[in-house]
Design a protein around this motif. Structure first.
Motif: not given
Length: 271
Positions: A7-35
């Motif tokens: 489980s990858v936990i990302v706390p955030t507040r008003n970080n529109r500049r980087t949040i999408e790239a951050c989350l996409r990097s998590v979604k692109a992990q080669d580990h098969p089971h990521v929440e």
């Protein structure tokens, strides 16, 4: 054998500049089971909307990063948890490398070394500083732990900034270990200014009295570790004299910010 859920936990507040790239990097992990769990502290710039389009779970909560992480830990279903700031980008093998490091070393926690990316002179000074820490495992705070080890105690919610160091000290004081995964995380700090740096260090300094009260000798140990890292990297520093001088000035200003904040924090505790 089935790979464990992380489980990858990302706390955030008003970080529109980087949040999408951050989350996409998590979604692109080669580990098969990521929440992917995002804990958003009432953003007003659309950060939460971006998160809902990418994360598996989005929670609204605050007031600070420690409480947000703890909220994410309670909601997580993974065997492992990994926390990430919303201005950080993972390489595709980060999660699998962290889990593998934990399995092969038996470490309590696994750290993911960082490098600073961004623009401007002060950002380059910060980048040089972080380069000195890449071969200094004693300075790295863990990012991956078993969820079962974090549910009861979690992060110290009265700290904002030093909570990562507090966790590292707690692990070591209990006889545990922190190992480094063989990856590097990009930390996108944008274009740093001295004003930004001072304000953040002053804010973090407010929590230093709590850290010092929890861990005797913590600040001396941290300071000695930083100086040791600089000494080991003297060739790197001499190779970039302009940024090295800027780094030295920046670090002195940060120390003053920490101390000023700690003084204010101590007064708050005494009231």
């Amino acid at each position: 054998m089935t790979e464990p859920l992380v489980s990858v936990i990302v706390p955030t507040r008003n970080n529109r500049r980087t949040i999408e790239a951050c989350l996409r990097s998590v979604k692109a992990q080669d580990h098969p089971h990521v929440e992917l769990i995002v804990v958003d502290n009432h953003s007003t710039d659309g950060t939460d909307e971006i998160a809902r389009g990418l994360a598996d779970v989005v929670i609204t909560g605050g007031p600070e990063r420690s409480a947000q992480r703890n909220r994410g830990i309670r909601a997580a279903e993974g065997v492992w948890i990994l926390w990430l700031d919303s201005d950080m980008y993972l390489p595709p093998d980060a999660v699998s490398a962290a889990v593998r490091t934990a399995a092969t070393t038996g470490a309590t926690g696994v750290a993911l070394p960082e490098r600073t990316i961004g623009h401007g002179f002060w950002t380059a000074c910060r980048a040089l500083e972080r380069e000195c820490y890449l071969d200094a495992p004693w300075l790295h705070n863990p990012r991956l732990l078993r969820r079962s080890d974090m549910v009861a105690d979690g992060f110290h919610e009265s700290m904002s900034g030093p909570e990562d160091a507090d966790l590292r000290f707690r692990i070591r004081e209990s006889g545990g270990t922190v190992e480094l995964a063989p990856v590097i995380v990009d930390h996108d700090e944008g274009r740093l200014t001295l004003r930004d740096i001072w304000q953040k260090r002053y804010y973090y300094g407010l929590s230093l009295p709590t850290l010092v009260d929890q861990h005797d000798g913590a600040m001396a140990d941290q300071g000695a570790g930083v100086l040791r890292a600089y000494a080991q990297n003297w060739r790197r520093l001499l190779g970039r004299p302009g940024h090295a001088l800027g780094m030295a000035g920046m670090r002195l200003m940060e120390a003053a910010g920490y101390l000023w904040g700690a003084r204010a924090g101590r007064r708050q505790v005494q009231v």
